[in-house]
Structure formats: structure tokens, C-alpha cells
Design a protein around this motif. Sequence first.
Motif, PDB file in Angstrom:
ATOM      1  N   SER A 115       0.857  -1.186   0.000  1.00  0.00           N
ATOM      2  CA  SER A 115       0.000   0.000   0.000  1.00  0.00           C
ATOM      3  C   SER A 115       0.891   1.234   0.000  1.00  0.00           C
ATOM      4  CB  SER A 115      -0.925   0.023   1.226  1.00  0.00           C
ATOM      5  OG  SER A 115      -0.172   0.223   2.420  1.00  0.00           O
ATOM      6  N   ASP A 117       0.104   5.372   0.515  1.00  0.00           N
ATOM      7  CA  ASP A 117      -0.833   6.476   0.678  1.00  0.00           C
ATOM      8  C   ASP A 117      -0.439   7.692  -0.145  1.00  0.00           C
ATOM      9  OD1 ASP A 117      -2.175   4.916   2.562  1.00  0.00           O
ATOM     10  OD2 ASP A 117      -0.918   5.657   4.202  1.00  0.00           O
ATOM     11  N   ASP A 118       0.818   7.726  -0.609  1.00  0.00           N
ATOM     12  CA  ASP A 118       1.344   8.908  -1.291  1.00  0.00           C
ATOM     13  C   ASP A 118       1.404   8.737  -2.807  1.00  0.00           C
ATOM     14  OD1 ASP A 118       3.227   6.888  -0.897  1.00  0.00           O
ATOM     15  OD2 ASP A 118       4.923   8.267  -0.844  1.00  0.00           O
ATOM     16  N   ILE A 119       0.816   7.679  -3.348  1.00  0.00           N
ATOM     17  CA  ILE A 119       0.856   7.428  -4.789  1.00  0.00           C
ATOM     18  C   ILE A 119      -0.568   7.297  -5.314  1.00  0.00           C
ATOM     19  CG2 ILE A 119       1.426   5.675  -6.535  1.00  0.00           C
ATOM     20  CD1 ILE A 119       4.040   5.196  -5.089  1.00  0.00           C
ATOM     21  N   ASP A 120      -0.842   7.981  -6.407  1.00  0.00           N
ATOM     22  CA  ASP A 120      -2.108   7.839  -7.113  1.00  0.00           C
ATOM     23  C   ASP A 120      -1.981   6.659  -8.064  1.00  0.00           C
ATOM     24  OD1 ASP A 120      -4.393   7.973  -8.647  1.00  0.00           O
ATOM     25  OD2 ASP A 120      -4.205  10.112  -9.134  1.00  0.00           O
ATOM     26  N   LEU A 121      -2.692   5.568  -7.785  1.00  0.00           N
ATOM     27  CA  LEU A 121      -2.548   4.364  -8.600  1.00  0.00           C
ATOM     28  C   LEU A 121      -3.039   4.563 -10.026  1.00  0.00           C
ATOM     29  CD1 LEU A 121      -3.484   1.562  -6.057  1.00  0.00           C
ATOM     30  CD2 LEU A 121      -1.220   2.289  -6.823  1.00  0.00           C
ATOM     31  N   ASN A 122      -3.786   5.620 -10.290  1.00  0.00           N
ATOM     32  CA  ASN A 122      -4.200   5.923 -11.659  1.00  0.00           C
ATOM     33  C   ASN A 122      -3.038   6.428 -12.511  1.00  0.00           C
ATOM     34  OD1 ASN A 122      -7.010   5.319 -11.323  1.00  0.00           O
ATOM     35  ND2 ASN A 122      -7.215   7.234 -10.186  1.00  0.00           N
ATOM     36  N   GLU A 123      -1.901   6.736 -11.866  1.00  0.00           N
ATOM     37  CA  GLU A 123      -0.765   7.309 -12.580  1.00  0.00           C
ATOM     38  C   GLU A 123       0.359   6.313 -12.814  1.00  0.00           C
ATOM     39  OE1 GLU A 123       0.401  10.807 -10.466  1.00  0.00           O
ATOM     40  OE2 GLU A 123      -1.481  11.874 -10.884  1.00  0.00           O
ATOM     41  N   ALA A 127      -1.609   1.216 -15.153  1.00  0.00           N
ATOM     42  CA  ALA A 127      -2.874   1.438 -14.442  1.00  0.00           C
ATOM     43  C   ALA A 127      -4.051   0.799 -15.158  1.00  0.00           C
ATOM     44  CB  ALA A 127      -3.111   2.933 -14.258  1.00  0.00           C
TER      45      ALA A 127
END
Length: 289
Positions: A115, A117-123, A127
Motif C-alpha cells: 500500500s 498512501d502517497d501514490i495515485d494508482l491511476n498514474e 494502471a
Amino acid sequence: MQPSSDQTISPFSVRKRSFQIFDDISSEQVGALRRWLMRGQNFIVEWLEADADGATTSVQSQHETLVLLPEAGGTIHQGQKPAVAAPAGSICIVPAGPYSITLQRGGRYCVIASSRDDIDLNEVLNAAAYVDPDPRVNPVGTPYRRQTCHDAVQVLQLDDIVPPADNPRLKMFQTETLSINWVAYDGPRARTQLSPHSHSSHEQGSLAIQGRYKHHLRVKWGKDANLWQDDEHCDAPSPSLLVIPVYLIHTSEGVGDEKHVLVDIFSPPRADFIAKGWVYNANDYQAGA
């Protein structure tokens, strides 16, 4: 990709693998760092290359993370705690929460997490492969529990670790939610000793750190020819990452005379490897209830 009606049980419905060479075209510049982000359903891989001494990256995770330092050292900072210096050729297990890593010019590093918290998984680079989760992949579930030093960074020096007697090419480690196999050998892998296999309930990430590889991939044929896929023999220089979906038959062949280092990534941890006594630090953890 839309799941097929029989996807929860069929070994013939196989999703497409994700593969990425970490080259200049696919990189993202973040200050004095070049960065590549990829994922599996349950894990995130951040590959970093430092263009200057003192370059710093930040990480925040709900669970322990792994920091790989294959060629250059670095320093891990956790709030008010004393900084932890990690030498080249080490693996660090970092407790949950925020921290930063100070890197060395020219160094290559990898952060592996279940996991972020500091990463946008859409990027992340792949993805699109995870718009629809695969229901056959086991979830992370209840994390393992660290028994000792649960709030301290652990630094493991790879050269000091003896592999299992019955598995001499592998050095295996786990965290609360991850396990990895560090596979190192010199020269080409013997073509008479490859190990094609597949997994029915977990993905595998294969991170090439050193050397050149050919990943051999095959989908088993069933009665429905619409589900057939061509065999693939994927050329993989280092660094690169292959994410292998469930039921895809795979084996990796190191080619060329140089040293090869390949890291296999799993989440949740491989309970079968732990039961065989192959995981170096398994005694530090207890399975979650």
C-alpha cells in the motif's frame, strides 16, 4: 479487461501480462530523481535512479515496505528517530508510516509496498490493467505480525545470508504483507533446467535488476479457442518489471555471461515457502489470525 463468466474457476481465461522496460521514455523526473511506478493487484513497485548526491524521496505506507539497495547505499529517516544508514547490497524492512530515503548519485533503488498512501494508482505505468480487479487473486488479508523490533528499520546484508540448502539460488524474505525471492547467478541459466509453472491465486512480479532475460509465457489451451493466446518470449533487459497474472505459465531465462539478479514479488506472503523453511526471516513474524 472484462472478466469472463467463468473467470473465478477457469485456468484458460488468462489476463494479459504487464511488462515495462525502465527506460528514459517511460521515466518521470522528480527533482534529482528519475522514477518509474508499476503495480500488481496487491503490490506497488517504485524504481528510482538518483542524478545527484543527497537526492531524497518520501514514502508513506500503512504496512511495512521493502527498500532494495543493490548497488549504492542510502540513509533512511523516520521522523525523530535516529537515521539508519544502509550499505550497498542490502535490503531494508521499514515499519509502517512516513519516512524518507537520502540517495547517492548514480545509485539505483527500489521501494516495494502493498500500500502507498502517497501514490495515485491511476498514474502508474500499467494502471489500465487494473481497472477491473481479478477476483481470483487472493487479497492481502490479515497482515502477518512482527514479533520483535516492530518499530525499527531492519537492514539485511545480502552477502551475509546463506540460502536454503535445497534452494541454493534463492534468498527469500518477507514483511507483514509481502514476500520476495532474490534470485542471483552468474552466466546464462541452463536451458535444460527451466521451471515453467503457473499460479492459481496470486500474481508474481519479476523485477530484473541486473543482466538480460527472456521471459517465456504460455496460456494453456482449453476447449474455447477464443481464450487461446500466442506463446510469448519477452526480451527483458535490466531494469524492467514483468507482472504475471494468475494461470499464465511462465519461466525466466537469464541470457548472456554477466551476473543476473531477478527479484520475484508476491503479496500476500508465500505461506508455502514459509512452511518449507525457505524464508530467511520468517521466524520474525507470526501469521495474522
